[in-house]
Write a protein that holds these residues in place. Structure first.
Motif, PDB file in Angstrom:
ATOM      1  N   TYR A  87      38.519  46.270  58.173  1.00  0.00           N
ATOM      2  CA  TYR A  87      37.208  45.313  58.270  1.00  0.00           C
ATOM      3  C   TYR A  87      36.105  46.155  59.339  1.00  0.00           C
ATOM      4  CZ  TYR A  87      41.572  42.462  57.799  1.00  0.00           C
ATOM      5  OH  TYR A  87      42.573  41.906  57.368  1.00  0.00           O
ATOM      6  N   LYS A 120      45.044  45.074  41.414  1.00  0.00           N
ATOM      7  CA  LYS A 120      45.109  44.276  42.888  1.00  0.00           C
ATOM      8  C   LYS A 120      46.356  45.180  43.194  1.00  0.00           C
ATOM      9  CE  LYS A 120      43.988  40.092  39.941  1.00  0.00           C
ATOM     10  NZ  LYS A 120      43.575  39.030  40.398  1.00  0.00           N
ATOM     11  N   GLU A 133      37.244  47.272  40.998  1.00  0.00           N
ATOM     12  CA  GLU A 133      36.920  46.487  41.913  1.00  0.00           C
ATOM     13  C   GLU A 133      37.684  44.747  40.968  1.00  0.00           C
ATOM     14  OE1 GLU A 133      35.189  46.108  44.204  1.00  0.00           O
ATOM     15  OE2 GLU A 133      33.755  47.007  44.771  1.00  0.00           O
ATOM     16  N   GLU A 191      49.904  41.171  45.740  1.00  0.00           N
ATOM     17  CA  GLU A 191      49.400  39.912  44.818  1.00  0.00           C
ATOM     18  C   GLU A 191      50.691  39.036  44.018  1.00  0.00           C
ATOM     19  OE1 GLU A 191      44.827  39.722  44.580  1.00  0.00           O
ATOM     20  OE2 GLU A 191      45.463  42.238  44.931  1.00  0.00           O
ATOM     21  N   TYR A 193      36.694  39.413  54.744  1.00  0.00           N
ATOM     22  CA  TYR A 193      36.921  38.055  56.000  1.00  0.00           C
ATOM     23  C   TYR A 193      36.550  36.807  56.326  1.00  0.00           C
ATOM     24  CZ  TYR A 193      39.850  36.580  59.430  1.00  0.00           C
ATOM     25  OH  TYR A 193      40.663  36.186  60.598  1.00  0.00           O
ATOM     26  N   ARG A 217      38.641  47.815  46.616  1.00  0.00           N
ATOM     27  CA  ARG A 217      38.343  47.040  45.803  1.00  0.00           C
ATOM     28  C   ARG A 217      37.487  46.653  47.361  1.00  0.00           C
ATOM     29  NH1 ARG A 217      42.696  42.601  44.559  1.00  0.00           N
ATOM     30  NH2 ARG A 217      42.222  41.252  46.059  1.00  0.00           N
ATOM     31  N   HIS A 218      35.964  45.621  47.508  1.00  0.00           N
ATOM     32  CA  HIS A 218      35.898  45.232  48.428  1.00  0.00           C
ATOM     33  C   HIS A 218      36.422  44.374  48.711  1.00  0.00           C
ATOM     34  CE1 HIS A 218      32.923  48.546  47.018  1.00  0.00           C
ATOM     35  NE2 HIS A 218      32.552  48.439  48.495  1.00  0.00           N
ATOM     36  N   GLU A 219      36.179  43.114  49.926  1.00  0.00           N
ATOM     37  CA  GLU A 219      36.941  41.523  49.898  1.00  0.00           C
ATOM     38  C   GLU A 219      35.463  41.078  50.895  1.00  0.00           C
ATOM     39  OE1 GLU A 219      38.201  39.549  48.459  1.00  0.00           O
ATOM     40  OE2 GLU A 219      39.154  41.435  47.068  1.00  0.00           O
TER      41      GLU A 219
END
Length: 232
Positions: A174, A197, A194, A201, A69, A65-67
Motif C-alpha cells: 500500500y 486472479k 492486470e 478470489e 484501497y 496487478r494494481h488495485e
C-alpha cells in the motif's frame, strides 16, 4: 498422510456450520489427499500454507496487478500492488520489498491459529531497525512462508507505505509511490498481469500445525512484543 492431517486437524478455516457448498464436499478421502498434495501448477509452486479449491476456479500463478484501497472513514483512495510469487522466490521477494520502507519501521503480526480465544489477533511492535527485523525474520522463514495462520505487515508511517506478507502468502503493498516496489517485483521475476486472479478470489483452504503455534510465540518474543501472553 502428514500433509493431509495438517489440513484436517487445524485448517478448513473457510468452513463452519453455515458455510456454502464446497468443491471438497463430494470427494473421497483419496481424492482429497491427492489434491492437497499437489503443490506445483506449471512453473509455480505453492507454499504449504494454502491450497486452492478442487475445481481450480483460480489456478495459482506468478504475477502482480494494481488495485486501489478505499478508506471508508476518510474516503481516501490508496494505490495497491498485489503479487503472487512462487515458493522458491516469495520470501526473498518479501524481504527485498522491505528496503524502500526506510531504516526504522513498525511491525504488525497477525495470527488466527486458534479457533477459540486467540483468533485474528494483531500484535504491534513499533520502531525497529530494518537490519534487526530482517535478521529475526530470516530465522523464522519457514513459519512465515508455510504457516497458513500467520501474517505480517511492515510499515513506515513517515513514508507512508506498508508491505504485507499475508496468511495466503500473497505480497501486498500500500502506498502512493509504488515505483520502487514494482521494480523489486520485476527484478525478482514477477511480471505485471492486470488480468490475473489470486487464490483468495476463489475457495481455498489454509494449513497450520502445532509446531507453528509454538514458533509464532517464539517470533512474538523475539520481536519484543510483550503485550501478548497467549503463547507464554
Amino acid at each position: 498422510m502428514g500433509f493431509l492431517k495438517k489440513f484436517f486437524s487445524n485448517v478448513l478455516k473457510d468452513g463452519g456450520p453455515a458455510r456454502r457448498t464446497s468443491s471438497f464436499d463430494q470427494l473421497s478421502p483419496e481424492e482429497l489427499e491427492t489434491h492437497l498434495r499437489v503443490a506445483r501448477y506449471g512453473d509455480f509452486s505453492l507454499t504449504d500454507a494454502i491450497r486452492p479449491s478442487y475445481d481450480l476456479k483460480v489456478i495459482p500463478c506468478q504475477g502482480f496487478r494494481h488495485e486501489f484501497y478505499r478508506d471508508e472513514e476518510s474516503n481516501a483512495t490508496v494505490p495497491v500492488l498485489m503479487a503472487s510469487a512462487t515458493k522458491e522466490r516469495v520470501f526473498e521477494t518479501f524481504m527485498d520489498l522491505l528496503d524502500p520502507l526506510g531504516n526504522v519501521v513498525d511491525v504488525v503480526l497477525e495470527t488466527s491459529h486458534s479457533d477459540q480465544s486467540f483468533q485474528n489477533q494483531d500484535l504491534y511492535r513499533e520502531h525497529i531497525d530494518i537490519p534487526v527485523l530482517k535478521s529475526i525474520l530470516w530465522d523464522f522463514e519457514d513459519l512465515l512462508t508455510n504457516d497458513g495462520c500467520t501474517g505480517i505487515a511492515v510499515m513506515n508511517p513517515r513514508v507512508p507505505s506498508e508491505v504485507q506478507f499475508d496468511e495466503h502468502k500473497l505480497l501486498i503493498v500500500y502506498g502512493n509511490q509504488l515505483e520502487a516496489y514494482e521494480e523489486t517485483l520485476t527484478y525478482n521475476g514477477i511480471p505485471c498481469d492486470e488480468e490475473m486472479k489470486f487464490i483468495t478470489e476463489a475457495e481455498h483452504v489454509h494449513s497450520s500445525c502445532e509446531r507453528y503455534v509454538k514458533e509464532f510465540g517464539d517470533l512474538v518474543r523475539e520481536l519484543g512484543i510483550d503485550a501478548y501472553n497467549a503463547f507464554a
